[in-house]
Every structure is written in structure tokens, then in C-alpha cells.
Design an enzyme around this catalytic site. Structure first.
Site, PDB file in Angstrom:
ATOM      1  N   SER A  30     -41.979 -13.957  51.471  1.00 42.22           N
ATOM      2  CA  SER A  30     -40.524 -13.792  51.415  1.00 42.22           C
ATOM      3  C   SER A  30     -39.898 -14.512  50.217  1.00 42.22           C
ATOM      4  O   SER A  30     -38.882 -14.054  49.672  1.00 42.22           O
ATOM      5  CB  SER A  30     -39.898 -14.280  52.719  1.00 42.22           C
ATOM      6  OG  SER A  30     -40.263 -15.625  52.969  1.00 42.22           O
ATOM      7  N   GLY A  84     -45.229 -18.285  46.457  1.00 42.23           N
ATOM      8  CA  GLY A  84     -44.809 -19.167  47.539  1.00 42.23           C
ATOM      9  C   GLY A  84     -45.982 -19.978  48.059  1.00 42.23           C
ATOM     10  O   GLY A  84     -47.098 -19.918  47.533  1.00 42.23           O
ATOM     11  N   ALA A  85     -45.735 -20.735  49.125  1.00 41.55           N
ATOM     12  CA  ALA A  85     -46.806 -21.500  49.777  1.00 41.55           C
ATOM     13  C   ALA A  85     -46.398 -21.773  51.218  1.00 41.55           C
ATOM     14  O   ALA A  85     -45.208 -21.755  51.553  1.00 41.55           O
ATOM     15  CB  ALA A  85     -47.061 -22.809  49.038  1.00 41.55           C
ATOM     16  N   GLU A 105     -54.151 -13.872  45.656  1.00 44.05           N
ATOM     17  CA  GLU A 105     -53.285 -14.951  45.161  1.00 44.05           C
ATOM     18  C   GLU A 105     -54.112 -15.992  44.415  1.00 44.05           C
ATOM     19  O   GLU A 105     -53.702 -16.499  43.368  1.00 44.05           O
ATOM     20  CB  GLU A 105     -52.536 -15.600  46.323  1.00 44.05           C
ATOM     21  CG  GLU A 105     -51.447 -14.710  46.900  1.00 44.05           C
ATOM     22  CD  GLU A 105     -50.816 -15.266  48.174  1.00 44.05           C
ATOM     23  OE1 GLU A 105     -49.695 -14.853  48.469  1.00 44.05           O
ATOM     24  OE2 GLU A 105     -51.445 -16.084  48.853  1.00 44.05           O
TER      25      GLU A 105
HETATM   26  C1  5RP Z   1     -48.981 -15.129  51.350  1.00 43.46           C
HETATM   27  C2  5RP Z   1     -48.641 -16.526  51.043  1.00 43.46           C
HETATM   28  C3  5RP Z   1     -47.192 -16.875  50.944  1.00 43.46           C
HETATM   29  O1  5RP Z   1     -46.930 -17.340  49.679  1.00 43.46           O
HETATM   30  C4  5RP Z   1     -46.871 -17.914  51.961  1.00 43.46           C
HETATM   31  O2  5RP Z   1     -47.238 -17.410  53.241  1.00 43.46           O
HETATM   32  C5  5RP Z   1     -45.401 -18.304  51.946  1.00 43.46           C
HETATM   33  O3  5RP Z   1     -44.638 -17.221  52.366  1.00 43.46           O
HETATM   34  P1  5RP Z   1     -43.051 -17.301  52.482  1.00 43.46           P
HETATM   35  O4  5RP Z   1     -42.514 -17.373  51.095  1.00 43.46           O
HETATM   36  O5  5RP Z   1     -42.683 -16.019  53.198  1.00 43.46           O
HETATM   37  O6  5RP Z   1     -42.709 -18.517  53.296  1.00 43.46           O
HETATM   38  O7  5RP Z   1     -49.464 -17.383  50.861  1.00 43.46           O
HETATM   39  O8  5RP Z   1     -50.365 -14.966  51.546  1.00 43.46           O
END
Ligand code: 5RP
Length: 233
Positions: A30, A84-85, A105
Site C-alpha cells: 500500500s 515498503g516494509a 523485492e
Molecule cells: C510486500 C511487502 C510490503 O512492502 C510490505 O508488506 C509493506 O506493505 P504496506 O506498505 O502495505 O504496509 O513487503 O511483499
């Protein structure tokens, strides 16, 4: 400001790092989605970049915005990846893969000179592991691999439930690469480097969500403003 607005703020700051001619890696999730939306608006206004995506979802979003897309075969070296993370610690060690895109990723981040994490500041942790660690595995030999994963986790002094990831309809989630994901509910990971090495040594494990030594900076948005870890430029 709600969490989605904070994510957008972090994404907007990351957009300032983009300069004409850059080769960019586009993350998944997101927060990365906000970045791709903002980048799309800049491209529509004339910015020249070439991008590689980390998932089919991001690829579709970027193409819909007419962002010029490439692959790591055509463009094997990237200048900057924005992603993101799920968790980030003060040493820029990450847990990623909540969106099931960890394999691409990690490949994209490793092909990039810089990886900048964007997140709301709830993702900043003192110790990794509260978020379940995603471990991407091949479907063949699943139970044998699950046991090997448990042994590896135990050997580094950790432990917890290992759950095969499913979709909301109950079917097993299949990644873009055709693999499954075990989510390891570890609570705390006291030795991330040792765990990373132990998991990587298991034949049925394709990749895991510990990103160590890959992120060069993090932009974390909170109520009090932005916190920057590492070096942005
Ligand atoms: C996808 C990821 C995303 O970067 C992680 O889940 C963070 O997601 P969001 O920005 O929705 O919090 O690793 O595999």
C-alpha cells in the site's frame, strides 16, 4: 493524520529523490502504491525514467499510469528502489513479504545501488520478529521443508508457529513465482543474520523476508513529521 496519509507523506518525500534518467525499482504494497501513483503523475508531466516492478500487481499499476517499464534482463542495474516494509529496525534491517512479493523485492533491491524504504513510523521496531517472517518455499517436499525450517529456527534459538499462508477463500496462496509462503510467528528475532543464513541453506527455501544490508535509508512518517534513517542521497 491516519496511517494511509502517513504512507503517502513518506512516498512523497521519496519522490524527491527521483531525477530524470533514473532506473527505478518499484516496490509492492500500500505504501509503494502511493509512490507509483505519485511517480505516474510526474511521468505524465514529462519526467523520463525507466522502471522495473517487484510484482505483477505493481507492474499492472505502473503500466496503467503509462510509466515506462523494463525488466532486469533489459535493465539489470538500477539506481534506486523505493519499497515498503513490514518492520524496520535502527540498523535498517527489514522484514518484508507481507504482500507476498519478497522474492522479486529482494532481487530488485539487490540489483539497485540504493534501496529506500518508505513506511509509517509504526513499522519502526527495536527488535525484528513481531511481524511473522515470510519464508517462500517450493511446493515440492513441503512437509520436509517445513521440518527443516523448524530445525533451522530452533538452531538459532528462536521458535514459534509456522503457518502456510492462505488466501481469504482458504486456498493456498501462490506467489508470482509459483511458490508457497510459510509465515514464521517468532515474536522476536535476536540473531537475524544467523537466522537468514540458516534459512538460506535449506534446499526447499527459495527466499525469506529478512532483508539485511540492502536498505540504504528509510523514510518513516509519523504525527511529528518524517524520521530519516540512513543516508537518502
Ligand atoms: C510486500 C511487502 C510490503 O512492502 C510490505 O508488506 C509493506 O506493505 P504496506 O506498505 O502495505 O504496509 O513487503 O511483499
Amino acid at each position: 493524520m491516519n496511517s494511509d496519509e502517513l504512507k503517502k507523506r513518506a512516498a512523497a518525500r521519496a519522490l524527491e529523490l527521483v531525477t530524470p534518467g533514473m532506473r527505478l525499482g518499484l516496490g509492492t504494497g500500500s505504501t509503494a502504491k502511493h509512490f507509483v501513483d505519485l511517480l505516474g503523475a510526474r511521468v505524465a508531466a514529462g519526467l523520463d525514467v525507466i522502471c522495473v516492478s517487484t510484482s505483477q500487481v505493481t507492474e499492472a499499476q505502473a503500466r496503467a499510469l503509462a510509466i515506462p517499464m523494463s525488466t532486469l534482463d533489459e535493465t539489470p542495474e538500477l539506481d534506486l528502489t523505493i519499497d515498503g516494509a513490514d518492520e524496520v529496525d535502527s540498523q535498517l534491517r527489514l522484514i518484508k513479504g507481507g504482500g507476498a512479493a519478497l522474492l522479486r523485492e529482494k532481487i530488485v533491491a539487490a540489483a539497485s545501488s540504493r534501496m529506500v524504504v518508505i513506511a509509517d513510523d509504526s513499522k519502526l521496531v527495536t527488535q525484528l520478529g513481531q511481524f511473522p517472517l515470510p519464508i517462500e518455499v517450493v511446493p515440492f517436499g513441503l512437509e520436509a521443508t517445513r521440518r527443516a525450517v523448524i530445525a533451522a529456527i530452533t538452531a538459532v534459538g528462536a521458535g514459534g508457529e509456522i503457518v502456510l499462508r492462505r488466501k481469504p477463500d482458504g486456498s493456498v496462496l501462490v506467489t508470482d513465482g509459483g511458490h508457497y509462503i510459510f509465515d514464521a510467528h517468532l515474536g522476536t528475532i535476536t540473531r537475524p543474520e544467523a537466522l537468514s543464513a540458516a534459512l538460506a541453506a535449506i534446499p526447499g527455501v527459495v527466499e525469506h523476508g529478512l532483508f539485511l544490508g540492502l536498505a540504504t535509508a528509510a523514510i518513516l512518517a509519523g504525527g511529528g513529521g518524517l524520521t530519516i534513517l540512513g543516508t537518502l542521497e
